[in-house]
Scaffold this active site. Structure first.
Site, mmCIF file in Angstrom:
data_model
loop_
_atom_site.group_PDB
_atom_site.id
_atom_site.type_symbol
_atom_site.label_atom_id
_atom_site.label_comp_id
_atom_site.label_asym_id
_atom_site.label_seq_id
_atom_site.Cartn_x
_atom_site.Cartn_y
_atom_site.Cartn_z
ATOM 1 N N SER A 10 3.920 -4.591 3.254
ATOM 2 C CA SER A 10 4.040 -3.193 3.675
ATOM 3 C C SER A 10 2.662 -2.537 3.684
ATOM 4 C CB SER A 10 4.972 -2.433 2.730
ATOM 5 O OG SER A 10 6.262 -2.995 2.755
ATOM 6 N N ARG B 9 3.553 3.656 -6.555
ATOM 7 C CA ARG B 9 2.415 2.823 -6.142
ATOM 8 C C ARG B 9 1.097 3.349 -6.709
ATOM 9 N NH1 ARG B 9 6.459 0.936 -5.499
ATOM 10 N NH2 ARG B 9 7.400 -0.043 -3.672
ATOM 11 N N GLU C 197 -0.816 1.968 1.915
ATOM 12 C CA GLU C 197 -0.551 1.342 0.608
ATOM 13 C C GLU C 197 -1.577 0.274 0.307
ATOM 14 O OE1 GLU C 197 3.023 -1.327 -1.383
ATOM 15 O OE2 GLU C 197 3.562 0.321 -0.058
#
Length: 339
Positions: free
Chosen positions: A238, A164, A334
């Site tokens: 998420s 990520r 995230e």
């Protein structure tokens, strides 16, 4: 001619459905409009936020600067033997691109089905799901350098992809705006069934020799069963990264919690399931004011209606604290926090 709007609500431009305003707002449909925009010193030196689908951000308050919405469209593809190269405008919807490729049997993206957001954001975050990451199908991207008003092509190596992560989130953060992305796919599928949930669902459907279309449909089914639709309840998918820890810490953790869900993450590293950690702390399906966690997946924070960005952020902080207290593991957000 490029138009700059003032005091624009961003509610429809973020999947959380947070009602925050942009002091100034510009929509970019062509590369030339970026050159025109930043030729004006007023905009070149102003605090700015670039958005696409708005699916990976949380607006904590009004944005007192310039919001740039990337809406450059277009999909071009070229085939060389078994290799397929697809070049896509930053404003294209990610899942529309996946469907475009799956329909033509261009293999490689099928595990990334139904991820929300736009194509331009995909390299920034190195999006990933079910055993595949953006970097696995990435060839290059074209980006506008704000300081010079010129365009540059970034190779996979240039992007320094991590979990990520990319160069666009680290040393080059805020310096470039991605205008298009080129992908390297194949006419020869290499079916990836690394995640057991895919294999299980294929077995449930009696499919033993899956096509990329089968994988795409199964992944979409799994995502729909676990994740809420942003059009019906505000969310950004998420909210937290799956934490990666070293072998020593993992052995200690596993000794205390034998059922801890984990995956190999390289030599001496283990990736933990953030959703499992959060669920063990009692957060799954919990409502706090106007926000909460999703009933089917504790990793997803939701806006039940009327939630502010501050409310969602506060909930995420409470979750981080409780996971650390119970497991000694620090969760990282995230989702990009815009404050």
């Amino acid at each position: 001619m490029l138009q700059i709007q003032e005091n624009v609500s961003l509610k429809k431009f973020n999947t959380f459905g947070i009602d925050a305003n942009a002091r100034y707002f510009a929509e970019i449909s062509h590369e030339d409009e970026l050159i025109e925009l930043f030729a004006d010193p007023q905009w070149a030196h102003m605090n700015r936020l670039v958005v696409g689908g708005g699916s990976n951000m949380l607006l904590v308050k009004d944005f007192e600067g310039l919001v740039i919405r990337m809406n450059i469209r277009g999909i071009e593809h070229r085939i060389s033997h078994d290799d397929v190269f697809v070049e896509v405008g930053a404003g294209e919807v990610w899942n529309d691109l996946v469907n475009f490729c799956v329909d033509r049997n261009y293999a490689g993206m099928e595990n990334l089905s139904l991820i929300p957001g736009s194509v331009g954001a995909s390299p920034i975050q190195n999006i990933g799901a079910y055993g595949v990451e953006l970097k696995d199908v990435f060839a290059s991207c074209r980006a506008f350098e704000i300081a010079t008003g010129t365009f540059r092509t970034f190779t996979k190596e240039d992007c320094k992809f991590g979990y990520r992560e990319s160069v666009f989130k680290s040393e080059l953060a805020g310096q470039y705006i991605i205008v298009s992305v080129k992908f390297h796919l194949s006419l020869k599928p290499n079916i990836n069934l690394k995640y057991g949930a895919i294999e299980q669902e294929l077995a449930n459907r009696g499919i033993s020799n899956p096509t990329i279309e089968d994988v795409s449909k199964v992944v979409s089914h799994i995502r729909v069963s676990k994740l809420p639709d942003p059009s019906t309840i505000g969310n950004a998918g998420s909210f937290f990264k799956n934490p990666v820890i070293g072998d020593v810490q993992f052995r200690l953790l596993q000794g205390q919690f034998p059922d801890v869900v984990n995956y190999p993450a390289g030599e001496g590293l283990h990736k933990l399931a953030a959703g499992w950690l959060i669920e063990q702390c009692g957060w799954k399906g919990k409502t706090v004011g106007n926000t909460g966690t999703w009933k089917n997946q504790a990793l997803v924070l939701v806006n039940h209606g009327g939630a502010t960005g501050e409310e969602v952020y506060s909930l995420s902080s409470q979750i981080i604290d409780s996971v650390y207290t119970k497991f000694g593991v620090t969760l990282q957000r995230e989702v990009n926090i815009i404050s």
